[in-house]
Write an enzyme that holds these catalytic residues in place. Structure first.
Site, mmCIF file in Angstrom:
data_model
loop_
_atom_site.group_PDB
_atom_site.id
_atom_site.type_symbol
_atom_site.label_atom_id
_atom_site.label_comp_id
_atom_site.label_asym_id
_atom_site.label_seq_id
_atom_site.Cartn_x
_atom_site.Cartn_y
_atom_site.Cartn_z
ATOM 1 N N HIS A 1 -2.836 9.153 3.476
ATOM 2 C CA HIS A 1 -3.862 10.063 2.912
ATOM 3 C C HIS A 1 -4.145 11.228 3.852
ATOM 4 O O HIS A 1 -3.262 11.617 4.613
ATOM 5 C CB HIS A 1 -5.107 9.267 2.536
ATOM 6 C CG HIS A 1 -4.767 7.990 1.796
ATOM 7 N ND1 HIS A 1 -4.404 7.985 0.483
ATOM 8 C CD2 HIS A 1 -4.669 6.689 2.227
ATOM 9 C CE1 HIS A 1 -4.115 6.739 0.121
ATOM 10 N NE2 HIS A 1 -4.259 5.935 1.170
ATOM 11 N N GLU B 1 -10.729 5.670 4.068
ATOM 12 C CA GLU B 1 -9.433 5.149 4.573
ATOM 13 C C GLU B 1 -8.746 6.156 5.486
ATOM 14 O O GLU B 1 -8.207 5.788 6.528
ATOM 15 C CB GLU B 1 -8.522 4.793 3.382
ATOM 16 C CG GLU B 1 -7.188 4.194 3.794
ATOM 17 C CD GLU B 1 -6.237 3.950 2.625
ATOM 18 O OE1 GLU B 1 -6.638 4.184 1.467
ATOM 19 O OE2 GLU B 1 -5.098 3.528 2.877
ATOM 20 N N HIS C 1 -2.365 1.953 6.332
ATOM 21 C CA HIS C 1 -3.326 2.047 5.219
ATOM 22 C C HIS C 1 -4.363 0.947 5.347
ATOM 23 O O HIS C 1 -4.191 -0.013 6.106
ATOM 24 C CB HIS C 1 -2.601 1.909 3.872
ATOM 25 C CG HIS C 1 -1.746 3.077 3.545
ATOM 26 N ND1 HIS C 1 -2.112 4.042 2.646
ATOM 27 C CD2 HIS C 1 -0.526 3.456 4.041
ATOM 28 C CE1 HIS C 1 -1.158 4.954 2.580
ATOM 29 N NE2 HIS C 1 -0.176 4.614 3.424
ATOM 30 N N GLU D 1 -1.088 -2.681 5.309
ATOM 31 C CA GLU D 1 -2.476 -2.658 4.851
ATOM 32 C C GLU D 1 -3.232 -3.538 5.847
ATOM 33 O O GLU D 1 -3.126 -4.769 5.834
ATOM 34 C CB GLU D 1 -2.591 -3.227 3.427
ATOM 35 C CG GLU D 1 -1.796 -2.480 2.359
ATOM 36 C CD GLU D 1 -2.473 -1.191 1.877
ATOM 37 O OE1 GLU D 1 -3.498 -0.780 2.465
ATOM 38 O OE2 GLU D 1 -1.955 -0.592 0.905
HETATM 39 ZN ZN LIG Z 1 -3.841 3.876 1.307
#
Ligand SMILES: [Zn+2]
Length: 838
Positions: free
Chosen positions: A667, A682, A735, A802
């Site tokens: 992002h 995030e 992430h 993640e």
């Molecule tokens: Zn993400």
């Protein structure tokens, strides 16, 4: 005077390269001149003039000749004169048929051949409606009528039934259609001929210059289907070898039946000779020592019945003086043969010529097509005894090299015939031949061109029977023609195929042709040409022949080739070229091994050593395919990249130090990513974690590239572009996960469906997931196959982590802390360390 005479005789030989022997079969009888016409001593305008005759004069034709510039000349007798005239000076044949008459090809595909029979080579293919002009006609011994036609630059023969004369006239040849008359002294057509020689070559045409079509042996019996008698008395017959094959064999040697040949420069036997001087003594023999039998006077004409040339070059003819009296008279050369005028721009006859070039080839004839008889060197001087100017402006003189040796040297290079050769090419074939002209028949072999020698390519090309020919100059200095497949600008331009098991290479493109060699499975063969489902090939051992295309497999789609090693950014690389169509994959059969496979039929094993590699072997991938197995030395491993046209292996030492890592904080900018219950974004967490990780990795000696190191937005394709254009060893995208408040834990994703490095990616995911869990103490959701863009479109070993669920309030709280971010960085760093220690 004597010297001049000799040189003019030799000029005939110098002009021979364009002659097509078998075409001599065509002789028309009586022609009428269209306009005033010159008769010359030889079949080019370089020869001295014999006489001029007016228009509408009837002449008889004894011979035809195509000179080296392609002109057709007739040897004619017009009254008392005999000599050569350009054929196009005779537009009308006495039966009313016009030479050069326009006509139209009336069948869909018509072969134009070198001679008036289907046994002759094809010189051009014409299609229906094409316009041609008819130059001549010939009725074969089997009764077929053939037309000699001109179309564009091609001249050749077509069967008359395939051509319609535009004005609708029907044409019977000058020699009216007679039933085939057998040639005396040759086995008759229709009879059976038994081979008497131990072995005999049957050829495509009635001369030894034609290709061999079969061998026949003693005792075999064949039906005679054609005859041909050369003017020198050499007799050939065409025999039916089997239902499909016929060929020509010699049956009469020239010497056996040789009639006294006319001596060039003397009035021909049978011609009428007019006494050119006031009075001449006719003698019993051909010398002034013989008794006088009669006196003949100026203007009287007599039939020539014999000829004699003394060793000193004095010419005599025997004339029929009356019904009962014959005698010999000298041919006064001065009166009949003026010395040929010196050709402007060339050293004059009788002068001394000094060699200016360092070394110069002396040849048998006045063309580079002729054999070299000796070499002369700078400063040497020689008497000039002949001159020749080629139609394209090459000037040659004949020099007396020694008392017993004379030959031709080029003294002036024409501008038309020798444009500067443009490209240097290499002969990559082992049977290349330089021919005097484009085409396999009716042309002479100048030189066998050595394998891997360099040649210069002219821009001229010709296509003969589906083969494109190029004009070249060889390293030996000869200029001539060769099929274009004999030369290439680089090895990369060659076409190869692989043989299937037991593929048969045959002498010609038919399954009944003799076997040349049987090929081994996957044997690499060079393709020269393709015809009708057959490939003309050459093996590495230089055997040539034809193999069915279906007994081969494509070469370029199946091979790792041109291996090389190089160092870039202090790393050692091993690289193979490969076709882009090849679908490669790899495996690691043992911890220190890399096996590359996927449709390979061959691998070129490098002859050089590569630091860190113990061995490189070609192994079987399965029953039909090959693989390359690379075994690394202890402490070494690899990063592999599968590029479009090559496969590249970076040989790396174990450990994190020196590894190139691409870190991708997800992002950024306008894209905040997932947002936690309290508003944690995030994009902020992953950038901060990535910066901590970068510092950790650099402390361990790794080299880190960030896709972003600030709060900016990047498209996914921009992230993979950074990775794919790098020489990196791993890519990690960071992430935080989001689902609902309850879901928690850490996950590592990888892709094997698209990413060539799926195998390494999975190993990387396993190593990082394991160490992350240890470091973070989070719930282990495991490693998962997924098709995330940044992994799928990545060419490096690539994962997406993640770290935790930002949507889970307790994990969001952890993600807010620097301590958790540091633990995540340590976990990932430890995972990378484990991965690179393999
Ligand atoms: Zn993400």
């Amino acid at each position: 005077m004597k010297k001049i005479f000799v040189s003019s005789v030799l000029l005939t030989a110098a002009l021979l390269p364009g002659v097509s022997q078998a075409e001599g079969a065509t002789v028309s009888n009586n022609l009428v001149t269209g306009k005033p016409t010159e008769i010359r001593k030889g079949a080019t305008t370089a020869y001295p003039l014999v006489a001029k005759i007016g228009s509408s004069q009837q002449v008889s034709v004894q011979d035809t000749f195509i000179n080296s510039s392609g002109e057709v000349w007739y040897r004619i007798t017009a009254g008392k004169y005999t000599g050569w005239s350009l054929a196009n000076h005779f537009p009308v044949i006495t039966n009313g048929f016009t030479l050069g008459k326009p006509a139209t090809i009336s069948e869909s595909i018509v072969n134009v051949r070198k001679g008036a029979s289907t046994s002759y080579a094809i010189v051009a293919k014409l299609s229906k409606g094409q316009q041609v002009s008819i130059l001549d006609s010939f009725r074969t011994s089997s009764g077929e009528l053939w037309y000699r036609i001109k179309t564009g630059n091609s001249i050749g023969w077509v069967l008359s039934s395939l051509v319609t004369v535009n004005d609708g006239s029907t044409f019977t040849p000058v020699a009216a259609a007679k039933p085939a008359t057998n040639i005396a002294g040759l086995p008759t057509v229709g009879s059976y001929y038994t081979i008497t020689a131990a072995s005999l070559d049957a050829r495509k045409g009635a001369a030894s210059s034609y290709a061999i079509v079969a061998k026949v042996t003693k005792g075999q019996k064949y039906k005679v289907i054609g005859q041909f008698l050369h003017k020198n008395g050499e007799g050939w017959i065409r025999i039916q070898i089997n239902s499909k094959l016929s060929g020509w064999i010699p049956v009469l040697k020239a010497a056996e039946v040789k009639p006294p040949a006319n001596i060039p420069g003397l009035p021909t036997i049978g011609s009428s000779y007019t006494i050119p001087v006031a009075s001449l003594d006719a003698r019993k023999g051909a010398s002034t020592s013989y008794a006088i039998v009669a006196k003949v006077t100026k203007g009287k004409s007599f039939k020539v019945i014999s000829q004699h040339m003394s060793p000193t070059g004095d010419g005599w003819v025997r004339i029929q003086i009356s019904a009962t009296l014959a005698g010999w008279i000298p041919i006064p050369k001065a009166a009949e043969e003026k010395p040929p005028a010196n050709i402007p721009g060339l050293p004059t006859l009788g002068s001394s010529y000094s060699i200016a070039a360092t070394t110069l080839n002396v040849r048998k004839g006045a063309s580079t097509n002729y054999a070299i008889v000796t070499k002369v060197t700078k400063g040497q001087s020689f008497n000039v005894i002949g001159q020749y100017m080629s139609p394209t402006g090459d000037g040659w003189v004949r020099i007396q090299v020694s008392s017993s040796l004379a030959g031709w040297i080029m003294v002036k290079q024409g501008t038309v015939s020798t444009p500067a050769p443009s490209t240097t090419m290499t002969v990559f074939t082992r049977n290349a031949v330089l021919y005097s002209n484009a085409g396999f028949s009716g042309t002479t072999v100048i030189e066998r061109i050595p394998y891997l020698s360099k040649v210069s390519l002219f821009s001229d090309t010709k296509t003969v029977s589906g083969v494109t020919w190029v004009k070249i100059k060889t390293a030996a200095g000869n200029t001539g023609w060769t099929p274009n497949y004999e030369v290439a600008s680089s090895q990369a331009n060659l076409t190869h195929v692989y043989a299937l098991k037991n593929a048969a290479v045959r002498k010609s493109a038919t399954t009944s042709a003799a076997l040349v060699v049987t090929l081994a499975e996957n044997q690499q063969i060079l393709v020269l040409n393709e015809y009708n489902g057959w490939l003309n090939v050459e093996t590495g051992a230089g055997k040539r022949g034809w193999v069915l295309k279906t007994q081969t497999s494509p070469y370029t789609t199946k091979r790792l080739f041109s291996p090389e090693t190089y160092i870039s950014n202090n790393d050692v690389y091993l690289r193979w070229q490969k076709p882009s169509t090849l679908n490669l994959a790899y495996s690691t059969p043992a911890a220190n091994q890399l096996k590359i496979y996927g449709g390979l039929s061959d691998v070129e094993i490098p002859s050089f050593a590569v630091k860190g590699i113990k061995s490189i072997q070609k192994v079987a991938a399965n029953t039909t395919e090959k693989a390359v197995l690379i075994t690394f030395q202890p402490g070494y491993s690899f990063t592999i990249r599968n590029y479009n046209n090559n496969i590249t292996i970076k040989v790396v030492q174990s450990g994190l130090a020196g590894k190139r890592i691409i870190l991708d904080p997800g992002h950024g900018g306008k894209d905040p990513g997932a947002i936690g219950p309290t508003g944690l974004r995030e994009k902020v967490v992953v950038l901060d974690t990535a910066l901590i990780l970068k510092a950790e990795l650099e402390r361990a000696g790794a080299i880190v590239t960030m896709t972003r190191s600030t709060d900016v937005f990047l498209e996914l394709a921009e992230r993979t572009a950074i990775s794919n254009s790098s020489d990196g060893d791993a890519f990690i995208s960071l992430h935080t996960d989001a689902f609902n408040e309850k879901t928690n834990g850490t996950t590592s994703f990888y892709n094997t469906t698209v990413n060539f490095n799926g195998l390494a990616s999975k190993e990387l995911a396993n190593a990082i997931q394991k160490n992350l869990i240890v470091s973070l103490g989070t719930y282990n959701r495991g490693v998962k196959e997924e098709a995330f863009y940044v992994n799928r479109m990545n060419e490096l070993p690539s994962i997406l982590v993640e770290m935790a669920f930002i949507s889970n309030p307790s994990e969001e709280a952890l993600l807010k802390t620097t301590a958790f971010r540091q633990k995540a960085a340590i976990g990932i760093k430890n995972g990378l360390q484990e991965y690179f220690n393999k």
